[in-house]
Design an enzyme around this catalytic site. Structure first.
Site, PDB file in Angstrom:
ATOM      1  N   SER A 185       0.840  -1.201   0.000  1.00 15.03           N
ATOM      2  CA  SER A 185       0.000   0.000   0.000  1.00 15.03           C
ATOM      3  C   SER A 185       0.872   1.246   0.000  1.00 15.03           C
ATOM      4  O   SER A 185       2.022   1.220   0.467  1.00 15.03           O
ATOM      5  CB  SER A 185      -0.896   0.008   1.240  1.00 15.03           C
ATOM      6  OG  SER A 185      -1.533   1.270   1.415  1.00 15.03           O
ATOM      7  N   TYR A 198      -2.003  -1.630  10.444  1.00 14.08           N
ATOM      8  CA  TYR A 198      -2.111  -1.894   9.007  1.00 14.08           C
ATOM      9  C   TYR A 198      -0.881  -1.365   8.275  1.00 14.08           C
ATOM     10  O   TYR A 198      -0.277  -2.050   7.444  1.00 14.08           O
ATOM     11  CB  TYR A 198      -3.380  -1.237   8.466  1.00 14.08           C
ATOM     12  CG  TYR A 198      -3.577  -1.341   6.974  1.00 14.08           C
ATOM     13  CD1 TYR A 198      -4.111  -2.493   6.404  1.00 14.08           C
ATOM     14  CD2 TYR A 198      -3.263  -0.275   6.139  1.00 14.08           C
ATOM     15  CE1 TYR A 198      -4.314  -2.578   5.031  1.00 14.08           C
ATOM     16  CE2 TYR A 198      -3.467  -0.352   4.771  1.00 14.08           C
ATOM     17  CZ  TYR A 198      -3.997  -1.504   4.218  1.00 14.08           C
ATOM     18  OH  TYR A 198      -4.193  -1.585   2.857  1.00 14.08           O
TER      19      TYR A 198
END
Length: 294
Positions: A185, A198
């Site tokens: 990401s 995350y």
């Protein structure tokens, strides 16, 4: 997340993860009518984790269009409808020489479940040529003090443990010319103060890609990654509140969220030896114009 940005989507909220794609408004766009397949993956067998929705669904669909036989994983009960919908889409898109697709329900945070999935796919198709490690979950936290041990373990199991487990079992069935692609990401590069656990897993995935690429280069197996920016997937309404979801994506230079079909071609490129035979240890950045130091 940006505050006070331009509204992109109707305000909405889903109460648990993984989110449901069929419940989103609008539903994510997994296919591009202008895309022209050309048998880039003909004869290949691909296994995609988290393939029932979002980026995973778009990747499965493109892989099928490009001639691959596709298997994907999903979360039982919570994602049953999305998985059925994706199966139907793949069946309609697949080429005549590809075998029927397979959907497998599993919690991939545990090694034994990953082994069962891989063994079942290998038994059905004889080998695995492409592994896409893509499954993920995320939760907001206003402070690191709010992230307790069970949550931390849960996020790490899904987001990075599963990548290790799937890879170690797939390698038994992957030969020279194979391709492993991991979804990381943009937050691995620029951080996110509300998604600390995350973000940590996504940074770990970048390092995993680089180390694994060096580890497998001698076997002729390439390892690369994709680091999407804000993409409209079920993770968004199942993680953020209604206001944040409505403004999702407005903070990037393009001032909009991306759609899954805008990310999926990166995976086709990295999966195809005809296109990316000299790529390993690299990460692609479909992120709406965010400049990162790769």
């Amino acid at each position: 997340m940006a505050s006070g940005g331009k509204q992109q989507f109707p305000p909405q909220k889903q109460e648990r993860q993984p989110g449901k794609e069929h419940a989103m408004d609008p539903t994510p766009q997994f296919t591009n009518p202008d895309y022209k397949p050309s048998n880039k993956l003909q004869g290949k067998v691909a296994l995609v984790t988290g393939g029932d929705s979002g980026i995973g669904r778009a990747v499965c669909h493109l892989f099928a269009q490009e001639g691959a036989t596709v298997a994907f994983t999903y979360v039982k009960e919570q994602e049953d409808k999305d998985a059925r919908d994706t199966m139907q889409m793949i069946k309609q898109a697949k080429t005549s020489d590809a075998k029927d697709p397979m959907a497998l329900a599993a919690d991939l945070g545990y090694d034994e479940n990953c082994k069962k999935v891989v063994d079942e796919v290998a038994k059905a198709y004889g080998r695995i040529d492409i592994l896409v490690n893509n499954g993920a979950e995320q939760y907001k936290a206003s402070s690191v003090e709010d992230i307790d041990e069970p949550r931390l373990e849960r996020v790490f199991r899904t987001n990075i443990f599963s990548y290790f487990f799937m890879t170690r079992h797939v390698l038994k069935h992957m030969k020279e010319g194979g391709s492993i692609i991991c979804t990381t990401s943009v937050v691995a590069y620029k951080g996110n103060n509300k998604l600390l656990d995350y973000t940590a897993t996504k940074g770990a995935i970048v390092s995993f890609i680089r180390g694994l690429a060096l580890h497998l280069v001698g076997k002729g197996i390439r390892v690369n990654g994709v680091a999407p920016g804000p993409i409209w997937t079920p993770l968004i309404p199942s993680c953020f509140d209604e206001e944040e979801t409505a403004q999702f994506g407005s903070e990037v230079p393009m001032q909009r969220a991306g759609q899954p079909f805008e990310v999926a071609p990166s995976y086709v490129f990295l999966a195809s030896n005809a296109f990316s035979s000299y790529y390993t240890g690299q990460v692609f950045h479909p992120n709406g114009g965010v400049i990162v130091n790769a």
